[in-house]
Design a protein around this motif. Structure first.
Motif, short mmCIF file in Angstrom:
data_model
loop_
_atom_site.label_atom_id
_atom_site.label_comp_id
_atom_site.label_asym_id
_atom_site.label_seq_id
_atom_site.Cartn_x
_atom_site.Cartn_y
_atom_site.Cartn_z
N ASP A 2 0.84 -1.20 0.00
CA ASP A 2 0.00 0.00 0.00
C ASP A 2 0.87 1.24 0.00
OD1 ASP A 2 -2.71 -0.98 0.14
OD2 ASP A 2 -2.28 -1.64 2.18
N LYS A 59 1.98 4.77 1.19
CA LYS A 59 1.93 5.46 2.48
C LYS A 59 1.32 6.85 2.32
CE LYS A 59 4.89 2.50 4.66
NZ LYS A 59 4.23 1.23 4.67
N ASN A 60 0.67 7.33 3.37
CA ASN A 60 0.11 8.69 3.44
C ASN A 60 -0.88 9.00 2.32
OD1 ASN A 60 1.72 9.29 5.73
ND2 ASN A 60 3.45 9.70 4.38
#
Length: 157
Positions: free
Chosen positions: A40, A42-43
Motif C-alpha cells: 500500500d 503510504k500517506n
C-alpha cells in the motif's frame, strides 16, 4: 504460458489468505502462477484520487515487462461465465503469449497510463467486491478454467 496476478496491498484476513494459498497451490499443477503484492502507498490521505491512481500506476507498470500481456480486472471489462473464461484462457495460450498478467488495481481503479498499456479488461461481476476477495475469486476462476480445459470434474454444468 505463465500467469501472474499483481495486486495492490496485502491481504490482512488470515482465513481469506488461507484460501488464496490453497487455490494458488492447486493452480500450480496446471500453470506457473505467481501472485505479486505491491505494498500500500503510504500517506494516501494526503493524496487526491488521481494522485493515488498515478502512484499506484507507476508501481504496477514497473512490474510489467515489454512482452507481458496485461489484462486489467475492471468493473467495465468483459464478463464471462466459467466456460467462456476457460475458452478465453485457451485462446491466450494458443496465441503464444509467454506471460499473461492480471492486475487488481487500488480502490480508485487504474491510471490512464495503465489503461493505455493494457491489452484488455475483464470484469468478474457487476457487483463490487473488496480487493482482497477479488484475489481469491480470480485465482479460483483461473483454476476452474484449467480444470474445465482438462475435462476434470471440478466444474459442474
Amino acid at each position: 504460458m505463465n500467469i501472474r496476478l499483481i495486486a495492490i496491498g496485502k491481504t490482512d484476513n488470515k482465513n481469506l489468505q488461507s484460501l488464496i494459498d490453497e487455490y494458488t497451490k492447486r493452480l500450480s499443477f496446471y500453470v506457473k502462477f505467481d501472485l505479486e503484492v505491491i505494498p500500500d502507498i503510504k500517506n494516501v490521505k494526503n493524496l487526491s484520487e488521481a494522485q493515488q491512481k498515478e502512484k499506484e500506476g507507476e508501481l504496477i507498470l514497473a512490474k510489467i515487462n515489454v512482452t507481458d500481456h496485461l489484462i486489467l480486472l475492471d468493473g467495465n471489462g468483459k464478463t464471462f461465465n466459467s466456460l467462456g473464461f476457460s475458452d478465453y484462457l485457451q485462446k491466450k495460450m494458443n496465441t503464444g503469449i509467454k506471460t499473461l498478467v492480471f492486475v487488481i488495481g487500488g480502490p480508485y481503479g487504474f491510471s490512464e497510463n495503465v489503461y493505455q498499456k493494457a491489452h484488455g479488461k475483464v470484469s468478474l461481476s457487476e457487483m463490487t467486491f473488496s480487493h482482497q476477495m477479488v484475489r481469491l475469486f480470480i485465482i479460483e476462476q483461473i483454476y476452474r478454467g484449467f480444470t474445465i480445459l482438462r475435462n476434470e470434474p471440478y466444474h459442474h454444468q
